[in-house]
Motif scaffolding. Structure first.
Motif, PDB file in Angstrom:
ATOM      1  N   VAL A  44      34.911 -29.820   5.336  1.00  0.00           N
ATOM      2  CA  VAL A  44      33.895 -28.920   4.796  1.00  0.00           C
ATOM      3  C   VAL A  44      34.052 -27.528   5.401  1.00  0.00           C
ATOM      4  N   LEU A  45      34.053 -26.545   4.518  1.00  0.00           N
ATOM      5  CA  LEU A  45      34.017 -25.150   4.933  1.00  0.00           C
ATOM      6  C   LEU A  45      32.580 -24.683   4.796  1.00  0.00           C
ATOM      7  N   ARG A  46      32.005 -24.173   5.890  1.00  0.00           N
ATOM      8  CA  ARG A  46      30.649 -23.621   5.831  1.00  0.00           C
ATOM      9  C   ARG A  46      30.725 -22.150   6.203  1.00  0.00           C
ATOM     10  N   ILE A  47      30.190 -21.326   5.327  1.00  0.00           N
ATOM     11  CA  ILE A  47      30.120 -19.883   5.564  1.00  0.00           C
ATOM     12  C   ILE A  47      28.664 -19.486   5.449  1.00  0.00           C
ATOM     13  N   GLY A  48      28.212 -18.695   6.403  1.00  0.00           N
ATOM     14  CA  GLY A  48      26.818 -18.272   6.386  1.00  0.00           C
ATOM     15  C   GLY A  48      26.662 -16.841   6.837  1.00  0.00           C
ATOM     16  N   ALA A  49      25.589 -16.234   6.394  1.00  0.00           N
ATOM     17  CA  ALA A  49      25.259 -14.871   6.782  1.00  0.00           C
ATOM     18  C   ALA A  49      23.913 -14.875   7.481  1.00  0.00           C
ATOM     19  N   TRP A  50      23.879 -14.234   8.645  1.00  0.00           N
ATOM     20  CA  TRP A  50      22.645 -14.061   9.396  1.00  0.00           C
ATOM     21  C   TRP A  50      22.155 -12.647   9.157  1.00  0.00           C
ATOM     22  N   ASP A  51      20.835 -12.489   9.029  1.00  0.00           N
ATOM     23  CA  ASP A  51      20.245 -11.153   9.014  1.00  0.00           C
ATOM     24  C   ASP A  51      18.946 -11.186   9.800  1.00  0.00           C
ATOM     25  N   ALA A  52      18.413 -10.021  10.086  1.00  0.00           N
ATOM     26  CA  ALA A  52      17.260  -9.897  10.966  1.00  0.00           C
ATOM     27  C   ALA A  52      15.918 -10.081  10.264  1.00  0.00           C
ATOM     28  N   ASP A  53      15.920 -10.298   8.971  1.00  0.00           N
ATOM     29  CA  ASP A  53      14.677 -10.459   8.223  1.00  0.00           C
ATOM     30  C   ASP A  53      14.308 -11.941   8.151  1.00  0.00           C
ATOM     31  N   PRO A  54      13.142 -12.334   8.665  1.00  0.00           N
ATOM     32  CA  PRO A  54      12.768 -13.751   8.649  1.00  0.00           C
ATOM     33  C   PRO A  54      12.281 -14.261   7.290  1.00  0.00           C
ATOM     34  N   GLU A  55      12.068 -13.367   6.327  1.00  0.00           N
ATOM     35  CA  GLU A  55      11.568 -13.787   5.025  1.00  0.00           C
ATOM     36  C   GLU A  55      12.619 -14.627   4.306  1.00  0.00           C
ATOM     37  N   PRO A  56      12.196 -15.679   3.623  1.00  0.00           N
ATOM     38  CA  PRO A  56      13.159 -16.508   2.887  1.00  0.00           C
ATOM     39  C   PRO A  56      13.816 -15.706   1.766  1.00  0.00           C
ATOM     40  N   PRO A  57      15.030 -16.100   1.403  1.00  0.00           N
ATOM     41  CA  PRO A  57      15.662 -15.418   0.265  1.00  0.00           C
ATOM     42  C   PRO A  57      14.921 -15.758  -1.015  1.00  0.00           C
ATOM     43  N   GLU A  58      15.025 -14.858  -1.985  1.00  0.00           N
ATOM     44  CA  GLU A  58      14.412 -15.159  -3.284  1.00  0.00           C
ATOM     45  C   GLU A  58      15.112 -16.363  -3.880  1.00  0.00           C
ATOM     46  N   PRO A  59      14.356 -17.239  -4.519  1.00  0.00           N
ATOM     47  CA  PRO A  59      15.004 -18.402  -5.150  1.00  0.00           C
ATOM     48  C   PRO A  59      16.034 -17.932  -6.170  1.00  0.00           C
ATOM     49  N   PRO A  60      17.164 -18.616  -6.224  1.00  0.00           N
ATOM     50  CA  PRO A  60      18.186 -18.193  -7.184  1.00  0.00           C
ATOM     51  C   PRO A  60      17.715 -18.395  -8.617  1.00  0.00           C
ATOM     52  N   LYS A  61      18.055 -17.431  -9.446  1.00  0.00           N
ATOM     53  CA  LYS A  61      17.730 -17.514 -10.867  1.00  0.00           C
ATOM     54  C   LYS A  61      18.882 -18.201 -11.573  1.00  0.00           C
ATOM     55  N   GLU A  62      18.671 -18.507 -12.836  1.00  0.00           N
ATOM     56  CA  GLU A  62      19.764 -19.039 -13.645  1.00  0.00           C
ATOM     57  C   GLU A  62      20.756 -17.916 -13.908  1.00  0.00           C
ATOM     58  N   LEU A  63      22.027 -18.248 -13.919  1.00  0.00           N
ATOM     59  CA  LEU A  63      23.034 -17.253 -14.256  1.00  0.00           C
ATOM     60  C   LEU A  63      22.906 -16.863 -15.716  1.00  0.00           C
ATOM     61  N   ASP A  64      22.954 -15.579 -15.982  1.00  0.00           N
ATOM     62  CA  ASP A  64      22.917 -15.073 -17.348  1.00  0.00           C
ATOM     63  C   ASP A  64      24.237 -15.447 -18.023  1.00  0.00           C
ATOM     64  N   PRO A  65      24.194 -16.266 -19.067  1.00  0.00           N
ATOM     65  CA  PRO A  65      25.439 -16.733 -19.676  1.00  0.00           C
ATOM     66  C   PRO A  65      26.297 -15.605 -20.237  1.00  0.00           C
ATOM     67  N   LEU A  66      25.698 -14.492 -20.573  1.00  0.00           N
ATOM     68  CA  LEU A  66      26.464 -13.378 -21.101  1.00  0.00           C
ATOM     69  C   LEU A  66      26.910 -12.412 -20.010  1.00  0.00           C
ATOM     70  N   GLY A  67      26.447 -12.632 -18.796  1.00  0.00           N
ATOM     71  CA  GLY A  67      26.853 -11.779 -17.686  1.00  0.00           C
ATOM     72  C   GLY A  67      26.330 -10.359 -17.779  1.00  0.00           C
ATOM     73  N   GLU A  68      25.196 -10.155 -18.457  1.00  0.00           N
ATOM     74  CA  GLU A  68      24.675  -8.813 -18.659  1.00  0.00           C
ATOM     75  C   GLU A  68      23.825  -8.316 -17.501  1.00  0.00           C
ATOM     76  N   THR A  69      23.337  -9.203 -16.657  1.00  0.00           N
ATOM     77  CA  THR A  69      22.490  -8.808 -15.547  1.00  0.00           C
ATOM     78  C   THR A  69      23.335  -8.154 -14.458  1.00  0.00           C
ATOM     79  N   GLU A  70      22.914  -6.984 -14.002  1.00  0.00           N
ATOM     80  CA  GLU A  70      23.664  -6.271 -12.969  1.00  0.00           C
ATOM     81  C   GLU A  70      23.257  -6.695 -11.563  1.00  0.00           C
ATOM     82  N   GLN A  71      22.029  -7.137 -11.379  1.00  0.00           N
ATOM     83  CA  GLN A  71      21.555  -7.506 -10.047  1.00  0.00           C
ATOM     84  C   GLN A  71      20.905  -8.875 -10.098  1.00  0.00           C
ATOM     85  N   GLY A  72      20.722  -9.473  -8.917  1.00  0.00           N
ATOM     86  CA  GLY A  72      20.011 -10.729  -8.825  1.00  0.00           C
ATOM     87  C   GLY A  72      20.852 -11.954  -9.120  1.00  0.00           C
ATOM     88  N   ARG A  73      22.165 -11.795  -9.141  1.00  0.00           N
ATOM     89  CA  ARG A  73      23.026 -12.929  -9.450  1.00  0.00           C
ATOM     90  C   ARG A  73      23.580 -13.601  -8.213  1.00  0.00           C
TER      91      ARG A  73
END
Length: 107
Positions: A44-73
């Motif tokens: 298993v390869l595990r890669i992680g990023a640490w940051d100083a903000d304790p707030e949880p990440p926003e829940p992932p959204k569904e991927l836009d099937p057309l790939g039109e969304t510029e942010q939040g992917r």
């Protein structure tokens, strides 16, 4: 380069893309330092990023099937591509933050 040295060249593109998503989220959405951690265990390869903000990440959204969304992917891409992902709050020496990670099977 580390993955190539371990004979895991097929994982390089996915690992780089997903790691870049985690780091860019840490830099874009938090103030303060960020760090990347890479760990390869038996299969298993595990890669992680640490940051100083304790707030949880926003829940992932569904991927836009057309790939039109510029942010939040970012986390949606991680969720769709990784074998496993998650996050955990961290507190060490009075510093708070979080660790967002993903795993890819090395087999």
């Amino acid at each position: 380069m580390i993955l190539t040295m371990h004979g895991l060249i097929r994982m390089v593109d996915s690992a780089e893309l997903l790691a870049a998503e985690l780091v860019s989220n840490a830099v874009r959405h938090t103030k303060g330092p960020a760090a990347l951690r890479v760990r390869l265990s038996a299969a298993v390869l595990r890669i992680g990023a640490w940051d100083a903000d304790p707030e949880p990440p926003e829940p992932p959204k569904e991927l836009d099937p057309l790939g039109e969304t510029e942010q939040g992917r970012g986390l949606a891409l991680v969720r769709a591509s990784a074998d496993l992902w998650g996050w955990q709050p961290l507190a060490r020496r009075g510093n708070r933050g979080k660790y967002v990670w993903f795993e890819l099977a090395a087999t």
